[in-house]
Motif scaffolding. Structure first.
Motif, PDB file in Angstrom:
ATOM      1  N   TYR B  61       0.815  -1.212   0.000  1.00 42.79           N
ATOM      2  CA  TYR B  61       0.000   0.000   0.000  1.00 42.79           C
ATOM      3  C   TYR B  61       0.850   1.263   0.000  1.00 42.79           C
ATOM      4  O   TYR B  61       0.800   2.070   0.923  1.00 42.79           O
ATOM      5  N   ALA B  62       1.693   1.397  -1.008  1.00 36.37           N
ATOM      6  CA  ALA B  62       2.489   2.609  -1.181  1.00 36.37           C
ATOM      7  C   ALA B  62       2.741   2.762  -2.677  1.00 36.37           C
ATOM      8  O   ALA B  62       3.544   2.029  -3.254  1.00 36.37           O
ATOM      9  N   ASN B  90      10.277   4.176   0.715  1.00 38.48           N
ATOM     10  CA  ASN B  90       9.234   4.379   1.720  1.00 38.48           C
ATOM     11  C   ASN B  90       9.746   4.892   3.056  1.00 38.48           C
ATOM     12  O   ASN B  90       8.957   5.101   3.981  1.00 38.48           O
ATOM     13  N   HIS B  93       8.170   7.742   5.178  1.00 38.51           N
ATOM     14  CA  HIS B  93       7.043   7.546   6.093  1.00 38.51           C
ATOM     15  C   HIS B  93       7.478   7.599   7.558  1.00 38.51           C
ATOM     16  O   HIS B  93       6.666   7.870   8.436  1.00 38.51           O
ATOM     17  N   THR B 120      -0.445   6.692   4.073  1.00 37.01           N
ATOM     18  CA  THR B 120       0.230   6.978   2.803  1.00 37.01           C
ATOM     19  C   THR B 120       0.556   8.470   2.757  1.00 37.01           C
ATOM     20  O   THR B 120       0.166   9.212   3.658  1.00 37.01           O
TER      21      THR B 120
END
Lengths: 108, 239
Positions: B61-62, B90, B93, B120
């Motif tokens: 989910y990125a 990522n 985040h 996100t």
């Protein structure tokens, strides 16, 4: 590649994505942070959004393009003005898309 | 109020929280849907099964890292290099999660674990704007996240099924949706002149780093430098 191998890679991707997302909350939420750290963190949303946005506007294809041929620059500036002025999500997206689509239709 | 009436009130409340979540998420959906579709199409071309295409959207989910991963699958990159690239892309985040933490002191560990799984770029920006205005409604927060995640998974699935049958969206200006969305999200964040200074500075640093070849590190480095500038100027002014 075997789909099973792909699945294990996906699980690995999940772990390395989730850990940076969850760790700061688990570690920091129960502690009180110094004022200076909280102040530093308050600038992160603005800084990170701009760091993701500006390259997408000034170098959409990867190469720096500060000339008239860069549609994203032409659409980005008025969309930005509208966003600051109205704070409207839909308005900003609609105006930006309309400029890009219109320029492609009429000029190219 | 008798039991039946109470249940009706609760039901109505539940309906309205979902409606409110849909209203907040709707503009972001304009970005999620085309990018999710594009990811699904590319994943198919890279040889991923429909199952794996959808599971990546569920588990990872990125968006940007998923697109990078399918491009790497397509050229037969090794497992380690795909996972390493995902990690670096990522890593930003980490900063986003830390930035939301001051608002989440009262949350349970399980709530933090569930919330951060669905954080996100876009939901982070939305929630950070909400939280800073004092809107800490947990149910609304989780409804927005669930809705966003579901739309992302559904769009990926649709893209995987449609394959290359999806029409070219460039003539519609759809490729400008994501930048336009970030413009609107940035306008929601920047509260004063100092914020705009930070925005200008980190944007510039990000461009310079990207052009210098720091492709995967540019965002996180520019963020750290931008936040440091903001905090430094603020401390200087408060002397």
């Amino acid at each position: 590649m075997e789909q099973q191998v792909v699945f294990f890679i996906i699980l690995g991707m999940c772990a390395v994505t989730y850990i940076p997302r969850v760790a700061p909350m688990l570690v920091l939420a129960s502690r009180s942070m110094p004022e200076s750290v909280v102040r530093w963190l308050s600038f992160v949303p603005t800084a990170v959004l701009s760091a993701m946005l500006v390259p997408a506007i000034v170098s959409p294809g990867g190469e720096l393009a500060l000339d008239g041929g860069n549609l994203f620059l032409w659409a980005g500036v008025p969309a930005f003005v509208l966003a600051v002025w109205t704070r409207s999500f839909f308005g900003t997206i609609a105006l930006g898309m309309a400029i890009v689509a219109g320029a492609r239709y009429f000029l190219m | 109020m008798d039991r039946e009436e109470m249940e009706k009130v609760i039901e109505r409340k539940q309906a309205s929280v979902w409606l409110e979540a849909a209203r907040r998420f709707a503009p972001l959906a304009m970005g999620y849907i085309p990018v999710g579709l594009a990811y699904g199409v590319l994943a198919q071309k890279s040889g991923l099964s429909v199952w794996n295409t959808v599971l990546m959207s569920v588990f990872v989910y990125a968006g940007s890292s998923q697109l990078i991963a399918v491009a790497m699958f397509a050229v037969g990159a090794s497992a380690m290099s795909i996972i390493a690239a995902t990690f670096i892309v990522n890593l930003r985040h980490l900063l986003m999660s830390a930035a939301l933490t001051p608002y989440l002191k009262k949350w349970k560990l399980s709530e933090l674990a569930a919330f951060s799984f669905e954080m996100t770029d876009e939901t982070f920006a939305l929630h950070s704007a909400r939280f800073s205005e004092g809107d800490m409604d947990r149910r609304l927060t989780f409804c927005i996240n669930l809705l966003a995640h579901s739309v992302w998974v559904a769009a990926s699935f649709a893209g995987a099924l449609a394959g290359s049958g999806i029409p070219d969206v460039e003539p519609l200006g759809m490729d400008f949706v994501l930048p336009a969305m970030f413009i609107a999200l940035l306008a929601m964040q920047a509260k004063n002149g100092l914020h705009w200074l930070v925005a200008g500075f980190s944007g510039l640093v990000s461009v310079v780093l990207l052009q210098a070849g720091f492709e995967q590190w540019s965002v996180i480095l520019a963020t750290v430098l931008g936040a440091t500038l903001g905090a430094g100027v603020m401390a200087w002014n408060n002397r």
